[in-house]
Design a protein around this motif. Structure first.
Motif, mmCIF file in Angstrom:
data_model
loop_
_atom_site.group_PDB
_atom_site.id
_atom_site.type_symbol
_atom_site.label_atom_id
_atom_site.label_comp_id
_atom_site.label_asym_id
_atom_site.label_seq_id
_atom_site.Cartn_x
_atom_site.Cartn_y
_atom_site.Cartn_z
ATOM 1 N N GLU A 63 0.821 -1.214 0.000
ATOM 2 C CA GLU A 63 0.000 0.000 0.000
ATOM 3 C C GLU A 63 0.856 1.267 0.000
ATOM 4 O OE1 GLU A 63 -3.438 0.504 0.023
ATOM 5 O OE2 GLU A 63 -3.595 -1.632 -0.434
ATOM 6 N N THR A 64 0.289 2.296 -0.554
ATOM 7 C CA THR A 64 0.885 3.630 -0.466
ATOM 8 C C THR A 64 -0.049 4.488 0.394
ATOM 9 O OG1 THR A 64 -0.224 4.328 -2.499
ATOM 10 C CG2 THR A 64 2.017 3.436 -2.717
ATOM 11 N N PRO A 65 0.465 5.557 1.010
ATOM 12 C CA PRO A 65 -0.379 6.390 1.867
ATOM 13 C C PRO A 65 -1.612 6.877 1.109
ATOM 14 C CG PRO A 65 1.924 6.957 2.168
ATOM 15 C CD PRO A 65 1.865 5.995 1.007
ATOM 16 N N PRO A 66 -2.756 6.922 1.778
ATOM 17 C CA PRO A 66 -2.950 6.798 3.214
ATOM 18 C C PRO A 66 -3.011 5.350 3.718
ATOM 19 C CG PRO A 66 -5.055 7.259 2.204
ATOM 20 C CD PRO A 66 -4.017 7.277 1.096
ATOM 21 N N PRO A 97 -8.207 3.279 3.698
ATOM 22 C CA PRO A 97 -9.619 3.621 3.523
ATOM 23 C C PRO A 97 -10.300 2.661 2.552
ATOM 24 C CG PRO A 97 -8.180 5.353 2.623
ATOM 25 C CD PRO A 97 -7.302 4.316 3.221
ATOM 26 N N ASN A 98 -11.523 2.278 2.903
ATOM 27 C CA ASN A 98 -12.282 1.381 2.029
ATOM 28 C C ASN A 98 -12.709 2.091 0.745
ATOM 29 O OD1 ASN A 98 -13.582 -1.172 1.492
ATOM 30 N ND2 ASN A 98 -15.523 -0.150 1.887
ATOM 31 N N ARG A 99 -13.072 3.352 0.874
ATOM 32 C CA ARG A 99 -13.486 4.170 -0.268
ATOM 33 C C ARG A 99 -12.833 5.541 -0.112
ATOM 34 N NH1 ARG A 99 -14.564 1.726 -4.079
ATOM 35 N NH2 ARG A 99 -15.689 3.454 -4.952
ATOM 36 N N PRO A 100 -12.678 6.274 -1.186
ATOM 37 C CA PRO A 100 -12.128 7.632 -1.066
ATOM 38 C C PRO A 100 -13.190 8.627 -0.598
ATOM 39 C CG PRO A 100 -12.625 7.124 -3.351
ATOM 40 C CD PRO A 100 -12.910 5.874 -2.562
ATOM 41 N N GLY A 101 -12.764 9.844 -0.387
ATOM 42 C CA GLY A 101 -13.687 10.946 -0.109
ATOM 43 C C GLY A 101 -14.627 10.675 1.056
ATOM 44 N N GLY A 146 -16.304 8.272 1.871
ATOM 45 C CA GLY A 146 -16.261 6.923 2.440
ATOM 46 C C GLY A 146 -14.964 6.632 3.172
ATOM 47 N N SER A 147 -14.097 7.624 3.281
ATOM 48 C CA SER A 147 -12.757 7.378 3.814
ATOM 49 C C SER A 147 -12.699 7.223 5.332
ATOM 50 C CB SER A 147 -11.802 8.483 3.362
ATOM 51 O OG SER A 147 -12.205 9.728 3.887
ATOM 52 N N HIS A 148 -13.825 7.366 6.013
ATOM 53 C CA HIS A 148 -13.857 7.163 7.465
ATOM 54 C C HIS A 148 -14.023 5.677 7.822
ATOM 55 C CE1 HIS A 148 -17.975 7.544 6.106
ATOM 56 N NE2 HIS A 148 -18.355 6.889 7.194
ATOM 57 N N VAL A 149 -14.216 4.834 6.812
ATOM 58 C CA VAL A 149 -14.313 3.390 7.005
ATOM 59 C C VAL A 149 -13.077 2.748 6.387
ATOM 60 C CG1 VAL A 149 -15.631 1.288 6.469
ATOM 61 C CG2 VAL A 149 -16.836 3.431 7.000
ATOM 62 N N ALA A 150 -12.405 1.932 7.158
ATOM 63 C CA ALA A 150 -11.187 1.258 6.690
ATOM 64 C C ALA A 150 -11.529 -0.082 6.059
ATOM 65 C CB ALA A 150 -10.239 1.027 7.867
ATOM 66 N N THR A 151 -10.560 -0.634 5.372
ATOM 67 C CA THR A 151 -10.610 -2.013 4.919
ATOM 68 C C THR A 151 -9.230 -2.610 5.156
ATOM 69 O OG1 THR A 151 -11.342 -3.513 3.168
ATOM 70 C CG2 THR A 151 -9.969 -1.621 2.489
ATOM 71 N N ALA A 152 -9.133 -3.919 5.083
ATOM 72 C CA ALA A 152 -7.849 -4.574 5.308
ATOM 73 C C ALA A 152 -7.860 -5.952 4.650
ATOM 74 C CB ALA A 152 -7.562 -4.711 6.800
ATOM 75 N N ARG A 178 -13.916 4.974 11.759
ATOM 76 C CA ARG A 178 -15.127 4.684 12.541
ATOM 77 C C ARG A 178 -15.555 3.231 12.422
ATOM 78 N NH1 ARG A 178 -17.869 8.620 14.784
ATOM 79 N NH2 ARG A 178 -19.882 7.619 14.442
ATOM 80 N N ALA A 179 -15.030 2.518 11.427
ATOM 81 C CA ALA A 179 -15.384 1.115 11.228
ATOM 82 C C ALA A 179 -14.350 0.481 10.307
ATOM 83 C CB ALA A 179 -16.780 0.990 10.611
ATOM 84 N N ILE A 180 -14.384 -0.840 10.263
ATOM 85 C CA ILE A 180 -13.597 -1.600 9.280
ATOM 86 C C ILE A 180 -14.590 -2.468 8.517
ATOM 87 C CG2 ILE A 180 -11.777 -3.299 8.871
ATOM 88 C CD1 ILE A 180 -10.618 -2.549 11.632
ATOM 89 N N GLN A 181 -14.467 -2.456 7.204
ATOM 90 C CA GLN A 181 -15.318 -3.269 6.339
ATOM 91 C C GLN A 181 -14.442 -4.165 5.480
ATOM 92 O OE1 GLN A 181 -18.421 -1.244 4.087
ATOM 93 N NE2 GLN A 181 -17.955 -2.528 2.314
ATOM 94 N N PHE A 182 -14.697 -5.451 5.564
ATOM 95 C CA PHE A 182 -14.069 -6.392 4.635
ATOM 96 C C PHE A 182 -15.076 -6.628 3.516
ATOM 97 C CE2 PHE A 182 -11.830 -8.527 8.480
ATOM 98 C CZ PHE A 182 -10.900 -7.519 8.531
#
Length: 166
Positions: free
Chosen positions: A45-48, A68-72, A74-80, A111-115
């Protein structure tokens, strides 16, 4: 075991188990036959975003990537995503990486993580994520072509990281 940020010099050590896991075709929908350099962009990955490795001395036991799961908006939700070197499975590495990612995402203000795509037949992963508090919030039917089971579902899994007082 130490979990630290991945460095460029780690990629050639991650790639062999990345390639093996992708070739097995049971957990990731990445393209087959990626070269070392082609695969780098799928995992490092590259930042962020960021990629981490679990190491024991010079040995890389596993790796995770997050961002971030989505940009803009949606960026308050992470993915991994996570990969444990098959030579080191069943020693708690996936759990340690999962806990590290949860803590990192919480500290970063997500605020959350979404797979988005946990293969439903990957019961080891599904059980692990449920034990860490993730919920399966939906399943996309027949979205993954599994080499043994044919078309199986992909779970969307979610973990709330927000402060309940918000």
């Amino acid at each position: 075991m130490l979990i630290r940020d991945a460095e460029d010099r780690d990629w050639p050590l991650i790639y062999p188990f990345f390639a093996q896991i992708v070739a097995e075709g049971r957990t990731y929908a990445y393209p087959d036959g990626l070269t070392l350099e082609q695969a780098r962009g799928w995992w490092m990955e590259t930042p962020p975003g960021r990629t981490v490795v679990a190491v024991d001395g010079p040995h890389i036991l596993g790796s995770a990537k997050m961002g971030p799961n989505r940009p803009g908006r949606g960026s308050h939700v992470a993915t991994a995503s996570f990969m444990v070197n098959p030579e080191h499975r069943r020693h708690g590495i996936g759990r340690a990486l999962g806990l590290h990612v949860i803590d990192s995402c919480r500290s970063a203000g997500y605020r959350a993580i979404q797979f988005n795509a946990v293969v439903e037949t990957n019961t080891t992963a599904v059980t692990l994520w449920h034990s860490l508090g993730f919920r399966t919030i939906g399943t996309v039917p027949a979205a993954f072509d599994h080499p043994d089971h044919g078309h199986v579902g992909l779970h969307v899994m979610w973990l709330d990281l927000s402060d309940s007082s918000d």
